[in-house]
Every structure is written in C-alpha cells, then in structure tokens.
Design an enzyme around this catalytic site. Sequence first.
Site, PDB file in Angstrom:
ATOM      1  N   HIS A 460      72.892 -17.608  28.617  1.00 45.57           N
ATOM      2  CA  HIS A 460      72.629 -17.679  27.173  1.00 45.57           C
ATOM      3  C   HIS A 460      71.991 -16.379  26.666  1.00 45.57           C
ATOM      4  CE1 HIS A 460      71.390 -19.657  23.344  1.00 45.57           C
ATOM      5  NE2 HIS A 460      70.417 -18.760  23.431  1.00 45.57           N
ATOM      6  N   GLU A 461      70.907 -15.992  27.306  1.00 45.12           N
ATOM      7  CA  GLU A 461      70.189 -14.811  26.821  1.00 45.12           C
ATOM      8  C   GLU A 461      71.032 -13.546  26.981  1.00 45.12           C
ATOM      9  OE1 GLU A 461      67.734 -15.103  24.963  1.00 45.12           O
ATOM     10  OE2 GLU A 461      67.391 -17.216  25.388  1.00 45.12           O
ATOM     11  N   HIS A 464      73.090 -13.022  23.961  1.00 49.85           N
ATOM     12  CA  HIS A 464      72.386 -12.268  22.913  1.00 49.85           C
ATOM     13  C   HIS A 464      72.402 -10.777  23.248  1.00 49.85           C
ATOM     14  CE1 HIS A 464      70.788 -15.606  20.617  1.00 49.85           C
ATOM     15  NE2 HIS A 464      70.120 -16.110  21.634  1.00 49.85           N
ATOM     16  N   HIS A 467      75.587  -9.205  22.368  1.00 47.31           N
ATOM     17  CA  HIS A 467      75.676  -9.061  20.910  1.00 47.31           C
ATOM     18  C   HIS A 467      74.976  -7.763  20.479  1.00 47.31           C
ATOM     19  CE1 HIS A 467      75.456 -11.575  16.900  1.00 47.31           C
ATOM     20  NE2 HIS A 467      76.336 -10.612  16.841  1.00 47.31           N
TER      21      HIS A 467
END
Length: 673
Positions: A460-461, A464, A467
């Site tokens: 998940h992290e 980010h 991104h």
Amino acid sequence: MTTNPLMRASTLPYELPPFAEIREEHYLPAFELGLAEQLAQVEGIAGDPAPATFENTVVALERSGALLERVRAVFGNAASADATAGVREIEAKVNPMLAAHSDAIHLNPALFGRIRALYERREALGLGPEELRLLERYHTRFVRAGAALSEDGRWRLRELNAEIAAASTAFGQNALSAAEESALVLDDPAQLAGLSADAIAAAARDARDRGLTDRWVLPLRNFSNQLELARLEDRDVRRRLLTASLSRAQDTNGPLAVALATLRAERAALLGYDSHAAYVVADRTAGSTQAVTDLLARLVPPAVANARREADALAELAGGPVEAWDWAYWSDKLRKQRHDIDEAALRPYFELDKVLRDGVFRAAGELYGITLTERPDLSGYHPDVRVFEVFDADGSGLGLFLADFFARPTKRGGAWMNALVDQSRLLGRRPVVVNNHNIAKPAPGEPALLTFWQVGTLFHEFGHALHGLFSDVRHPYFSGTAVPSDFVEYPSQVNEMWALWPDVLARYATHVETGAPMPADTAARMREAVRFGQGFATVEYLAATVLDWAWHTLPAGADPGDPAAFEAAALHAAGLDLPAVPPRYRTAYFTHVFSGHYSAGYYSYIWSEVLDADTVQWFTENGGLRRASGDTFRRALLSRGGSVDPMTAFAAFRGRPPRIEPLLERRGLTQPT
Ligand SMILES: [Zn+2]
C-alpha cells in the site's frame, strides 16, 4: 547562519536533505528565515508595477518559498517519524506561524487582485492545459482561503485559523502522550499467555525502557482494537487492554474536539458553506455532502448485517455472546477453523527484506520497468532508515525512495508516505519520498517477520511512493500525491492487489529458514480468506467515518454538548452502535481528522476504494502483471499528479466512470441484509 544546512540547497543526489548535518536547533531559524523570505517574495509579486501575467504572478508564486518548502518537508517528516520532545516543542511553535503565513499570502488583497484579473481572462491568455488548470486552482484556492471576503471577514478568518492550528497541534500531542500513558502495565507473566516469545520480549523491553522491573508493557497503537487482543488468553487482560485503548485522551481531547468542530463550522459559515464538511467536499472528487451521505447509506445496512452474521458465528464458537474485547480472539480462531490459516505460522514466510525486494520492488519492476538499488552511502534521518535509488526502464534516475520500517517511541502510529523533495520540471527537481511503518524491530541479528496485514501495508505505502516517484509535472503545485484527499488513497490501494497475486506471492513468500515456498494450498486458502471478517472491518471503519461526518456536518453555532454523548448519538443515528464493534477510532484519539489533514475526509478511503476495486478488475481483465498495463496506468494516472481533473483522468483510463459493484463484491456486501 551559514552553518545551518537547511539554509542552502542540498548538494546530495536528488537534493536529498543532508540529514547527517541537520540538528534540532537548525529548524526554528530556518523556518523564521524561510517564512520571511517567502513573504518578501510575495510582497514583490503583489506589488509588481507591471500588469499581471501568468509568468510574473502564478509562476513566480510557484518559484517562491524554496527555503520554507525545504525545511517544511524535512521537519514535517521529523514531526511524524521522529518526534523527540524538542521536535514537538518546535512543532507547537511553528504550526501557528505556518497558519498565519498561509493567511498572509492568501488574504493579501493586491495578490488576489492579480490572480483574479488573470482568472477572468484565462481563456485569452493562450495557456497550455496544465497552466490553465494551475491558474484555476490558484483562483479557487485563494477564494476558499477567504481572499474574496471583506476586511472584517478576513480578520476573523485569521483568528479562526490560528485557533484551529493551535488546537489541532495540541490534540495530536495529547493523543501521543495519552497512548504512552495509557499503555497497559502487567505484573504477572501468566497474563501474557498467548503472545509470541518476541512479543513478550518486546513487552519486557518496553517496561525496562520505562524504568519498570518485573513488569510487561503493552503499548497502545493509534487505533481502537489492539493487535494483541487476537492472542491474549486472559479474558480480563483483554478487557483491560481494550478499555485502556477506548478511554484514552477523553479528558484532554474530548473538549478539544468540540472546540475544533465548533471553530471549523464557524469558518465554513464565514466562507459561505453550510458546514465544514460542505466546505471540504466542494473541492474533492465527491463534490457534495449528499454524495458522501448517499454512499454511507448504501454501505451501512449490508455491512451491519454482515457483522451480525459474524457475531453469531463467533458466539457459536465461543459458546456465548462475544464482547468487543473477545471479538478478535474468537475471530482469529474462527479464521483458523474455516480457512485453516494461522497468522503466526505464516510469519516465517514473510521476511521483511524478502517481501520488499522480491515482492514489492519486483512487482513494480514488472509493471513499470523500474529497478531499485540500495544506497548505503546516503544517510536518512535515523539510523534505521534505508535509502534506495530508483531507476526507470531506460536506466535514467527517477528519484530516491527512503524506507523507515520500525516502530519507535518518537514515531506516530500507522504507516504513511511523505515527500522530502517534490518532483517539478519547472524547478528541475526529481522526487525523494519516504515510506514509514511501525513494524516491531527484531532483536539484533534476527529477521523481521511480518503479518500478512503488514505485507499488505508495505504494498500500500509503496503505491503512494510510486505516485510520488512517477510524477511528471511542470509545476510543484501538482506534484505527485497533490490530488484531492478522496483520490489520494486510490493508487496505493490498487498496489495492494499484487500482494496476493500468484506470481508475486510465489516469489516473496518463502520460508525464512528453509527457503521452501509457501505451500500452494496455503496460498489458495489465503486468497479465499480475504473476505473473512469484512463485516467487522467495514463496520469499524464506517463507524469512524460517521463520527468524522457527524462532527463536521455541524452547522455554525450548533452546540454538540458532551463529546461522548454526541459520539454515542451519532453512532446510534447511523445504525452503527454495535457494542461489540467499536469505531476504529473514537473521537478523542481520531488524529486523522482532529490533528491531521483528514477532517471531513475519513470517508475518502472507501470512496477511493470504489475506484480501486474497479481498477483491480481492469488489471485482472487485462492479464494482470503486465508491463503494458502498468505503463497505461502510469501514463494516465500515476504520472499526472494533480495536473488533470482526477475523475476525468479515471474515466479516460477506464473508458467510463467508476462502478461500485466491484467494491460491494470485494467486501461481501452483495448478500441480502
Ligand atoms: Zn494510504
């Protein structure tokens, strides 16, 4: 002054901040100078005798405040990941200064006059799409910050902003100290029965760190349901642990929550909105409070029905009704029985470094063509931090990725991503991002073994991080994760899909001692078990969302009364007052919304998940882990930052607007209620 390393641009690769030289005493002078420097620059722009142009106004603002941005990025990271007493003291001083600074810029009438003049003839300026959007965003941002108010209104707004900033800083600090003070201290080793040897050793270490002998300490994490509840055999210890968790910070933060909700409602009214939530969502992809209320109304009944079915199954196994402190314990047993999965027995298959390199990094490598190389020559802000250089498919350097895996007392709970340097072609900057986690640090020489939940969090992290790393925009305003907060979780949630993807799991999930792959049937059972416990998970999340929503849809002048009673009434009204499923956060430690940037925004996770589940379906339909799919996703969404309208970008990528069905299916919300 010149010896302060924050005062000059870093000469390290990718302008990595020179952490080895930065000390606490450098922050405050750098902030003071950075604030003064940007104010002088802004005065210069506002008072420019030449008529406003895009270049001399908007671009000039984009270039302003380099020193402030530098110190803010480094300090902001320290305040979350290594908040020593000194850092906390500086934070309390600096937050009101930053709030006042933002007001000084946004409430400068001459500056707003220039932006408005440009905005009014924006179609005639010959701007490219990113430039046009930037001008529109600046205009919106200034109006939302109060630039169009009367002088009296601007004055009152300044006061409100200062009060809100001070109260939210105090809220965060109270939450942190309450978690420390409310840790459960045990005095008999028998009370720890059920915990792993590692966890018991950590509890003993924690007690020693606090100067306690023959004691064991279970520290509180930021959320309600402490992880140990699934393991602890002693029912009374479970009850005490959950009670400590749920009752923390009531005295200190309850009144602050009331104050913050009241102040925010008044500010929203001043700016012409019915409530703080209305003000917030007007600038999000949700658009209106009704859209969020509708989504919640659609999700609550099936989620509650689901949780009740789960409660019945747990009661049957336990031979009687299950209280909140029993839920995780019996749920863990039921999971084992139904899916034959023992979380603890899986941990040897999830060794941190292996998961990172052969799971997280390799999946990104296959999707996007990137490679990561550790750079032990570059230092982070703490000895535990590791630095990786990220290379694109053509071998060019993309940026730096910092990984800070382990929990420590100075780190806030949870996991998150920060940008230390924002990508911008205008400023010639490539990105430097950091992922923070709270994995218990293993004893020296021992491997760090993860739960599958922690594995998912790594993916998940890193979503980010991608991104931020793939950002390819001209203006820093739009860099990386600078998208609406109900969109920002979307790329990170999508990246979680690879944790269980067969080709990916097979490579990283090997036994730490034998190197043997995880048995195929175990992997299959893990995939089947994904929907297990979704009733509980969805209800505890929705309950927290409803609290955030109730506090922030209050109209100006409303008196919420006693905070605990207000909270209970809000849960009851939403049909979410299940005693066995407490909200993921109670008001008094709901730092996301009372001291972070998620006020009236906690709904964002499930809002983004609609896009996520729909995109997972797209990847799956398109052959899964394929470079072509990764490149499409990167080009359409990951590289664009905030430079395009997010929902337009999504529709262009998906070929249609998002559909909710994949989310309902994933969370088991399609069964009759
Ligand atoms: Zn996230």
